[in-house]
Design a protein around this motif. Structure first.
Motif, mmCIF file in Angstrom:
data_model
loop_
_atom_site.group_PDB
_atom_site.id
_atom_site.type_symbol
_atom_site.label_atom_id
_atom_site.label_comp_id
_atom_site.label_asym_id
_atom_site.label_seq_id
_atom_site.Cartn_x
_atom_site.Cartn_y
_atom_site.Cartn_z
ATOM 1 N N PRO A 7 11.961 8.849 7.275
ATOM 2 C CA PRO A 7 12.128 8.927 5.822
ATOM 3 C C PRO A 7 12.140 10.369 5.319
ATOM 4 O O PRO A 7 11.660 11.271 6.012
ATOM 5 C CB PRO A 7 10.862 8.226 5.314
ATOM 6 C CG PRO A 7 9.827 8.635 6.319
ATOM 7 C CD PRO A 7 10.525 8.793 7.649
ATOM 8 N N GLY A 8 12.680 10.575 4.150
ATOM 9 C CA GLY A 8 12.622 11.916 3.570
ATOM 10 C C GLY A 8 13.484 12.032 2.336
ATOM 11 O O GLY A 8 14.168 11.082 1.944
ATOM 12 N N SER A 9 13.448 13.233 1.746
ATOM 13 C CA SER A 9 14.289 13.496 0.576
ATOM 14 C C SER A 9 15.679 13.957 1.024
ATOM 15 O O SER A 9 16.676 13.674 0.354
ATOM 16 C CB SER A 9 13.663 14.581 -0.300
ATOM 17 O OG SER A 9 12.357 14.211 -0.663
ATOM 18 N N LEU A 36 14.825 8.852 0.186
ATOM 19 C CA LEU A 36 14.021 8.430 -0.967
ATOM 20 C C LEU A 36 14.812 8.580 -2.269
ATOM 21 O O LEU A 36 15.307 9.657 -2.591
ATOM 22 C CB LEU A 36 12.739 9.273 -1.031
ATOM 23 C CG LEU A 36 11.819 9.017 -2.221
ATOM 24 C CD1 LEU A 36 11.211 7.620 -2.147
ATOM 25 C CD2 LEU A 36 10.718 10.060 -2.289
ATOM 26 N N LYS A 41 11.396 15.308 -7.466
ATOM 27 C CA LYS A 41 11.709 16.716 -7.230
ATOM 28 C C LYS A 41 12.976 17.222 -7.922
ATOM 29 O O LYS A 41 13.365 18.353 -7.693
ATOM 30 C CB LYS A 41 11.864 16.944 -5.732
ATOM 31 C CG LYS A 41 10.568 16.799 -4.964
ATOM 32 C CD LYS A 41 10.813 16.978 -3.487
ATOM 33 C CE LYS A 41 9.571 16.801 -2.654
ATOM 34 N NZ LYS A 41 9.896 16.742 -1.223
ATOM 35 N N GLY A 71 10.500 2.874 -4.009
ATOM 36 C CA GLY A 71 9.174 2.254 -3.909
ATOM 37 C C GLY A 71 8.445 2.700 -2.667
ATOM 38 O O GLY A 71 8.711 3.775 -2.122
ATOM 39 N N LEU A 72 7.524 1.848 -2.209
ATOM 40 C CA LEU A 72 6.694 2.231 -1.063
ATOM 41 C C LEU A 72 7.475 2.144 0.236
ATOM 42 O O LEU A 72 8.163 1.157 0.498
ATOM 43 C CB LEU A 72 5.470 1.313 -0.972
ATOM 44 C CG LEU A 72 4.313 1.577 -1.937
ATOM 45 C CD1 LEU A 72 3.203 0.567 -1.700
ATOM 46 C CD2 LEU A 72 3.788 2.999 -1.809
ATOM 47 N N LEU A 73 7.316 3.162 1.037
ATOM 48 C CA LEU A 73 7.996 3.210 2.334
ATOM 49 C C LEU A 73 7.584 2.024 3.220
ATOM 50 O O LEU A 73 8.419 1.432 3.919
ATOM 51 C CB LEU A 73 7.638 4.549 3.012
ATOM 52 C CG LEU A 73 8.183 4.785 4.399
ATOM 53 C CD1 LEU A 73 9.703 4.735 4.408
ATOM 54 C CD2 LEU A 73 7.695 6.125 4.919
ATOM 55 N N LYS A 87 7.883 11.180 11.722
ATOM 56 C CA LYS A 87 7.862 12.384 10.891
ATOM 57 C C LYS A 87 7.919 13.620 11.790
ATOM 58 O O LYS A 87 7.334 13.615 12.872
ATOM 59 C CB LYS A 87 6.560 12.452 10.062
ATOM 60 C CG LYS A 87 6.323 11.343 9.067
ATOM 61 C CD LYS A 87 7.346 11.201 7.968
ATOM 62 C CE LYS A 87 7.563 12.330 7.013
ATOM 63 N NZ LYS A 87 6.641 12.403 5.902
ATOM 64 N N TYR A 97 -1.141 17.264 4.849
ATOM 65 C CA TYR A 97 -0.385 16.338 4.014
ATOM 66 C C TYR A 97 0.088 15.132 4.845
ATOM 67 O O TYR A 97 -0.017 13.979 4.417
ATOM 68 C CB TYR A 97 0.803 17.083 3.389
ATOM 69 C CG TYR A 97 1.742 16.207 2.605
ATOM 70 C CD1 TYR A 97 1.338 15.618 1.409
ATOM 71 C CD2 TYR A 97 3.037 15.973 3.055
ATOM 72 C CE1 TYR A 97 2.203 14.812 0.694
ATOM 73 C CE2 TYR A 97 3.908 15.165 2.347
ATOM 74 C CZ TYR A 97 3.481 14.591 1.169
ATOM 75 O OH TYR A 97 4.343 13.783 0.458
ATOM 76 N N MET A 101 -0.753 11.154 4.399
ATOM 77 C CA MET A 101 0.287 10.118 4.272
ATOM 78 C C MET A 101 0.129 9.045 5.352
ATOM 79 O O MET A 101 0.197 7.847 5.068
ATOM 80 C CB MET A 101 1.676 10.755 4.445
ATOM 81 C CG MET A 101 2.171 11.463 3.241
ATOM 82 S SD MET A 101 2.578 10.269 1.969
ATOM 83 C CE MET A 101 1.891 11.083 0.580
ATOM 84 N N VAL A 104 -2.835 6.802 4.535
ATOM 85 C CA VAL A 104 -2.558 5.862 3.434
ATOM 86 C C VAL A 104 -1.639 4.758 3.943
ATOM 87 O O VAL A 104 -1.879 3.569 3.699
ATOM 88 C CB VAL A 104 -1.908 6.588 2.224
ATOM 89 C CG1 VAL A 104 -1.462 5.582 1.172
ATOM 90 C CG2 VAL A 104 -2.869 7.579 1.628
ATOM 91 N N ASN A 105 -0.619 5.150 4.684
ATOM 92 C CA ASN A 105 0.320 4.138 5.190
ATOM 93 C C ASN A 105 -0.370 3.175 6.156
ATOM 94 O O ASN A 105 -0.075 1.983 6.154
ATOM 95 C CB ASN A 105 1.531 4.817 5.830
ATOM 96 C CG ASN A 105 2.468 5.392 4.784
ATOM 97 O OD1 ASN A 105 2.584 4.861 3.674
ATOM 98 N ND2 ASN A 105 3.128 6.483 5.102
ATOM 99 N N LEU A 108 -2.275 0.694 4.179
ATOM 100 C CA LEU A 108 -1.386 -0.314 3.574
ATOM 101 C C LEU A 108 -0.911 -1.337 4.610
ATOM 102 O O LEU A 108 -0.730 -2.509 4.295
ATOM 103 C CB LEU A 108 -0.172 0.376 2.934
ATOM 104 C CG LEU A 108 -0.482 1.274 1.726
ATOM 105 C CD1 LEU A 108 0.771 2.033 1.307
ATOM 106 C CD2 LEU A 108 -1.015 0.451 0.565
HETATM 107 O O1 PNS Z 1 11.129 14.849 2.718
HETATM 108 P P1 PNS Z 1 9.846 14.523 2.002
HETATM 109 O O2 PNS Z 1 10.017 14.756 0.513
HETATM 110 O O3 PNS Z 1 8.673 15.253 2.568
HETATM 111 O O4 PNS Z 1 9.589 12.959 2.234
HETATM 112 C C1 PNS Z 1 8.454 12.334 1.699
HETATM 113 C C2 PNS Z 1 8.513 10.789 1.851
HETATM 114 C C3 PNS Z 1 9.833 10.233 1.372
HETATM 115 C C4 PNS Z 1 8.319 10.440 3.299
HETATM 116 C C5 PNS Z 1 7.337 10.237 1.010
HETATM 117 O O5 PNS Z 1 7.365 10.827 -0.250
HETATM 118 C C6 PNS Z 1 7.369 8.707 0.852
HETATM 119 O O6 PNS Z 1 7.154 7.980 1.804
HETATM 120 N N1 PNS Z 1 7.617 8.239 -0.400
HETATM 121 C C7 PNS Z 1 7.684 6.839 -0.739
HETATM 122 C C8 PNS Z 1 6.423 6.369 -1.460
HETATM 123 C C9 PNS Z 1 5.330 6.061 -0.446
HETATM 124 O O7 PNS Z 1 5.432 5.119 0.302
HETATM 125 N N2 PNS Z 1 4.293 6.932 -0.411
HETATM 126 C C10 PNS Z 1 3.261 6.848 0.610
HETATM 127 C C11 PNS Z 1 2.009 6.192 0.142
HETATM 128 S S1 PNS Z 1 1.269 6.977 -1.246
#
Ligand code: PNS
Length: 161
Positions: A7-9, A36, A41, A71-73, A87, A97, A101, A104-105, A108
Motif C-alpha cells: 500500500p502507499g500514496s 490510497l 497530503k 478507508g482502512l487498509l 512495507k 512509524y 502502523m 495497529v493493523n 485490527l
Molecule cells: O505511502 P504512505 O503515505 O506512507 O502510505 C501510508 C498508507 C497508505 C500505508 C497508510 O496511510 C494506510 O494504510 N492508510 C489507510 C488507513 C489505515 O488503514 N490506517 C492504518 C490504521 S490507523
C-alpha cells in the motif's frame, strides 16, 4: 495462494517503490499495489493518474495488479483475501512509524502479517516528496523514477510554474 498488498500514496511511484514491488513479486503468488484514495497530503497526481503510472511501470510483472482503496487498509485486504502487508523500510527513521502502523493493523486483524523489505541501499534516501522537491527546482530525477514518471513530473510541475 499467498496474496500480498503493497500500500502507499505513490505520488508518484519512484524506483524505490518499484524495487520493493518487484522483489515482493518474486516471493508472493500475487502482489496488489494499492493506492490510497483521499490522502490528506493534497497529492500532485490524482488517484487515477497514480494508478495508471503504476500499471505502466509494473506491466512487465505478470503477478502484479494495481488498484486503489479507501478507508482502512485491513478492510481492503480482507476483501481481497490478502494475508500479507508489505512495507519498505529505508532507514531507522521509518521504523517507529512503521512499527506503530503494524501494531495497529495487528490489533485490527491478527491474521494479517506485516512483512518489511529492506530497501536497496541505493534508494535509502529516496521518497516521493524528495522527487517532487527536486523536480520543482528543475533538478534531474532521471535515476530516481521511471522515464514516464519523469515526463509526467516535468509536465505537471512545468504547468504549475
Ligand atoms: O505511502 P504512505 O503515505 O506512507 O502510505 C501510508 C498508507 C497508505 C500505508 C497508510 O496511510 C494506510 O494504510 N492508510 C489507510 C488507513 C489505515 O488503514 N490506517 C492504518 C490504521 S490507523
Amino acid at each position: 495462494m499467498a496474496i500480498a498488498v503493497c500500500p502507499g500514496s505513490f505520488d508518484p511511484v519512484t524506483n524505490g517503490h518499484l524495487d520493493i514491488i518487484s522483489r515482493s513479486a518474486r516471493v508472493f503468488d500475487k502482489v496488489i499495489v494499492a493506492v490510497l484514495v483521499n490522502s490528506k497530503k493534497n497529492p500532485l497526481f490524482s488517484t487515477d493518474e497514480r494508478v495508471e503510472m503504476l500499471r505502466q511501470v509494473t506491466a512487465h510483472l505478470p503477478n502484479v495488479e494495481v488498484d486503489s482503496f479507501e478507508g482502512l487498509l485491513i478492510d481492503y485486504m480482507k476483501k481481497k483475501q490478502a494475508q500479507v502487508l508489505v512495507k519498505g523500510l529505508r532507514a531507522v527513521s521509518d521504523f517507529e512509524y512503521e512499527m506503530q502502523m503494524a501494531s495497529v493493523n495487528r490489533m485490527l486483524d491478527d491474521e494479517i502479517e506485516t512483512f518489511f523489505v529492506m530497501t536497496n541501499n541505493q534508494y535509502s534516501f529516496l521518497s516521493s516528496s524528495i522527487v517532487k522537491e527536486l523536480a520543482r527546482y528543475d533538478a534531474k530525477v532521471t535515476d530516481l523514477v521511471p522515464p514516464l514518471v519523469e515526463k509526467a513530473l516535468q509536465e505537471r510541475i512545468g504547468n504549475q510554474a
